[in-house]
Design an enzyme around this catalytic site. Structure first.
Site, mmCIF file in Angstrom:
data_model
loop_
_atom_site.group_PDB
_atom_site.id
_atom_site.type_symbol
_atom_site.label_atom_id
_atom_site.label_comp_id
_atom_site.label_asym_id
_atom_site.label_seq_id
_atom_site.Cartn_x
_atom_site.Cartn_y
_atom_site.Cartn_z
ATOM 1 N N ASP A 37 -3.919 7.537 -0.666
ATOM 2 C CA ASP A 37 -3.356 8.879 -0.488
ATOM 3 C C ASP A 37 -2.970 9.530 -1.812
ATOM 4 O OD1 ASP A 37 -3.493 8.454 2.356
ATOM 5 O OD2 ASP A 37 -1.736 7.195 2.145
ATOM 6 N N LYS A 40 -7.543 11.868 -3.748
ATOM 7 C CA LYS A 40 -8.873 11.666 -4.339
ATOM 8 C C LYS A 40 -9.842 12.783 -3.936
ATOM 9 C CE LYS A 40 -8.949 7.408 -2.511
ATOM 10 N NZ LYS A 40 -7.589 6.972 -2.226
ATOM 11 N N HIS A 65 -8.935 12.424 4.963
ATOM 12 C CA HIS A 65 -8.397 13.549 4.225
ATOM 13 C C HIS A 65 -8.609 14.825 5.026
ATOM 14 C CE1 HIS A 65 -12.431 12.514 2.718
ATOM 15 N NE2 HIS A 65 -12.652 13.784 2.939
ATOM 16 N N THR A 362 -1.833 9.293 11.097
ATOM 17 C CA THR A 362 -0.827 8.677 11.958
ATOM 18 C C THR A 362 0.492 9.453 12.009
ATOM 19 O OG1 THR A 362 -0.041 7.397 10.079
ATOM 20 C CG2 THR A 362 -1.722 6.361 11.445
ATOM 21 N N ARG A 366 5.791 8.098 4.902
ATOM 22 C CA ARG A 366 5.346 7.188 3.838
ATOM 23 C C ARG A 366 6.538 6.742 3.008
ATOM 24 N NH1 ARG A 366 0.451 11.190 2.079
ATOM 25 N NH2 ARG A 366 -1.002 10.642 3.739
ATOM 26 N N GLY A 466 -2.764 17.537 -11.397
ATOM 27 C CA GLY A 466 -2.629 18.310 -10.164
ATOM 28 C C GLY A 466 -1.250 18.959 -10.170
ATOM 29 N N GLY A 468 -0.354 21.492 -7.926
ATOM 30 C CA GLY A 468 -0.135 22.195 -6.661
ATOM 31 C C GLY A 468 -1.212 21.760 -5.691
HETATM 32 P P1 IMP Z 1 -6.210 -1.165 7.693
HETATM 33 O O1 IMP Z 1 -7.037 -0.707 6.539
HETATM 34 O O2 IMP Z 1 -6.189 -0.195 8.834
HETATM 35 O O3 IMP Z 1 -6.561 -2.563 8.132
HETATM 36 O O4 IMP Z 1 -4.665 -1.267 7.201
HETATM 37 C C1 IMP Z 1 -4.266 -2.217 6.220
HETATM 38 C C2 IMP Z 1 -3.270 -1.614 5.245
HETATM 39 O O5 IMP Z 1 -3.925 -0.633 4.443
HETATM 40 C C3 IMP Z 1 -2.103 -0.892 5.912
HETATM 41 O O6 IMP Z 1 -0.938 -1.052 5.123
HETATM 42 C C4 IMP Z 1 -2.551 0.552 5.910
HETATM 43 O O7 IMP Z 1 -1.469 1.446 5.990
HETATM 44 C C5 IMP Z 1 -3.254 0.618 4.569
HETATM 45 N N1 IMP Z 1 -4.264 1.694 4.521
HETATM 46 C C6 IMP Z 1 -5.454 1.711 5.122
HETATM 47 N N2 IMP Z 1 -6.105 2.865 4.863
HETATM 48 C C7 IMP Z 1 -5.299 3.583 4.063
HETATM 49 C C8 IMP Z 1 -5.421 4.866 3.427
HETATM 50 O O8 IMP Z 1 -6.422 5.580 3.528
HETATM 51 N N3 IMP Z 1 -4.340 5.264 2.691
HETATM 52 C C9 IMP Z 1 -3.250 4.485 2.518
HETATM 53 N N4 IMP Z 1 -3.114 3.292 3.069
HETATM 54 C C10 IMP Z 1 -4.119 2.835 3.842
#
Ligand code: IMP
Length: 492
Positions: A37, A40, A65, A362, A366, A466, A468
């Site tokens: 996050d 990118k 994204h 979700t 964070r 970045g 803004g």
């Molecule tokens: P999974 O990739 O769904 O198996 O999750 C495993 C870990 O990676 C968890 O802590 C997720 O929150 C984190 N995670 C997976 N995809 C992302 C993302 O795109 N951004 C940030 N964290 C991620």
């Protein structure tokens, strides 16, 4: 003569000879340097005009994204970020885990916005296929790690397992198209076995049955995009194509290199681009890193610069379990008041609210942390990152109104020897005025000192800041940086 024993490509008359004509293209790899996050997609959007192919090499619908377009907002999860640059081909490599239902949905959403991917999108037939039982397994066991529940971990696990109880479980996208009926039967069988073992109590039976019913239609939608030729990208690069590999998740979440078990299930490090992206590392040119000045992490796991430490980790975990998100926090807390508190936990909560740090897919709050220059330095060194884009620099202005009265950062005090324990420093010099000027594209002396400070501590040049959320507020530092990369200036 030692050359007599070397393979032809290393002999003095080979392409290693700097005088031989080079017609091949190259690849750059862009990865997040923190916990995901980092923004990118915004950087890729800016760099895309300098590349012919934008390619994914890992992960699947766990990435994501949101892009605002004149036709409306669209949330992309599996498609590479270059969709809005019609000149660019898009490639999804064999290292990715494909959720066919969601992918077909993304393609359809774009079609309804008038963007056709026909002739532009290729997906490796060898990409792993996410199956209903993967999604159910991931949701059932998501709490310990805090996964996104997209079935990515179980899907990669089945790829490595290959066969379970004499049934092949490592299905690939090509299987779905080559032998659709058998593939659907195999998926149904595995899912049925799983729910029977659960005593028929799985809450997702109806949802997964619907997915299986819809699979033939989805297969039909995806057929035109599936690429059986393993050398598709190689052929293009040999003809001169410039490729930008787009890493999903981030380096610190790598399945091996990250802090197990609090990681994603794929390789996120830049070297993997050439395995999961189906190209020889011979074509690598440079590695581009993206970080953000207000750090965040979702899910569990170590986060050394977290504001509020373990208390913040627990709060965010509980909040994601109870589905407490942005609106609940907005109704309960005053961010301006929390910002002035002496408690770092409160400051972290305020920064989350003021800078919108909630999961895109979700909605989870964070975990928030200070910019960790010590950690960035280690990551940059380990993966030989050539230059860095630093996002959310404008958000550092909030610290100026906090009890810190400056920007707190974690760093190695002695960057030359690098052998001291990381420490917290309050950087006093940044001003709202210089941030505002920066947003207008003017880098003043105050900002220049800040840039020099960051570069010295991370050991790599900054390529852009970045300042803004809008695309235009990405300030290119091509002139400032000793090693400018590709096309750095923002475009319209
Ligand atoms: P999974 O990739 O769904 O198996 O999750 C495993 C870990 O990676 C968890 O802590 C997720 O929150 C984190 N995670 C997976 N995809 C992302 C993302 O795109 N951004 C940030 N964290 C991620």
């Amino acid at each position: 003569m030692t050359t007599a024993f070397l393979p032809p490509s290393c002999s003095s008359t080979s392409s290693c000879d700097s005088n031989s004509p080079v017609t091949d293209g190259f690849a750059d790899v862009l990865v997040g340097l923190q916990y995901g996050d980092e923004g990118k997609a915004k950087i890729i959007d800016t760099l895309a005009p300098g590349y012919d192919v934008i390619a994914r090499f890992n992960g699947g619908a766990n990435a994501g994204h949101t892009i605002d377009t004149p036709q409306g907002r669209i949330a992309l999860k599996q498609l590479p970020s270059g969709v809005f640059h019609p000149h660019a081909m898009l490639y999804i490599g064999s290292g990715c885990a494909i959720n066919p239902w969601k992918l077909a949905d993304e393609i359809e959403q774009l079609r309804q916005m008038g963007i056709s991917l026909e002739g532009r999108l290729r997906i490796s037939a060898r990409a792993a296929l996410v199956q209903p039982h993967h999604i159910a397994m991931d949701r059932r066991g998501s709490e310990t790690i805090g996964t996104t529940g997209n079935g990515i971990g179980p899907c990669y696990a089945d790829r490595a397992l290959r066969v379970r109880n004499d049934t092949r479980v490592n299905l690939m996208l090509g299987d779905l198209l080559g032998n659709e009926a058998d593939t659907v039967v195999a998926m149904r069988e595995i899912f049925t076995r799983m729910i029977n073992a659960d005593g028929g109590t799985s809450p997702w039976v109806a949802e997964m049955s619907d997915l299986l019913l819809g699979l033939p239609g989805v297969a039909k939608q995806l057929r035109a995009y599936v690429e059986p030729d393993r050398a598709w990208l190689t052929t293009r690069v040999k003809a001169g194509a410039k490729v930008l590999f787009e890493g999903a998740q981030s380096v610190l979440l790598d399945v091996v290199d990250g802090s197990q078990p609090f990681v994603t299930s794929s390789h996120t490090v830049p070297a993997y681009a050439y395995v999961g992206g189906d190209l020889s590392p011979k074509y690598h040119r440079r590695t581009i890193g993206v970080a953000k000045a207000i750090m965040s992490r979702v899910g569990r796991g170590p986060f050394p610069s977290e504001l509020g430490g373990e208390r913040s980790a627990q709060y965010c975990h509980d909040a994601s379990q109870s589905k407490t998100g942005k609106s609940e926090e907005a109704s309960r807390f005053s961010p301006d008041k929390l910002l002035r508190s002496n408690d770092p936990f409160d400051v972290g909560t305020a920064l989350r609210m003021l800078t919108g740090e909630y999961g895109t897919g979700t909605g989870r709050p964070r975990r928030i942390g200070m910019l960790d220059l010590a950690q960035l330095r280690d990551v940059i060194k380990m993966h030989a990152v050539d230059c860095v884009y630093l996002n959310k620099v404008d958000c550092l202005a909030h610290y100026l109104h906090s009890a810190y009265q400056g920007v707190p950062m974690r760093l190695h005090r002695d960057v030359v020897s690098g052998d001291v324990m990381p420490d917290i420093l309050i950087y006093p010099g940044l001003t709202e005025q210089s941030l505002t000027l920066g947003r207008e594209g003017k880098v003043d002396a105050v900002m220049n000192s800040f840039i020099d400070f960051i570069e010295r501590h991370i050991g790599a040049p900054l390529a852009g800041l970045g300042l803004g959320p809008e695309r235009a507020s990405l300030v290119s530092l091509a002139e400032h940086s000793p090693k400018p990369v590709a096309t750095l200036s923002p475009h319209d």
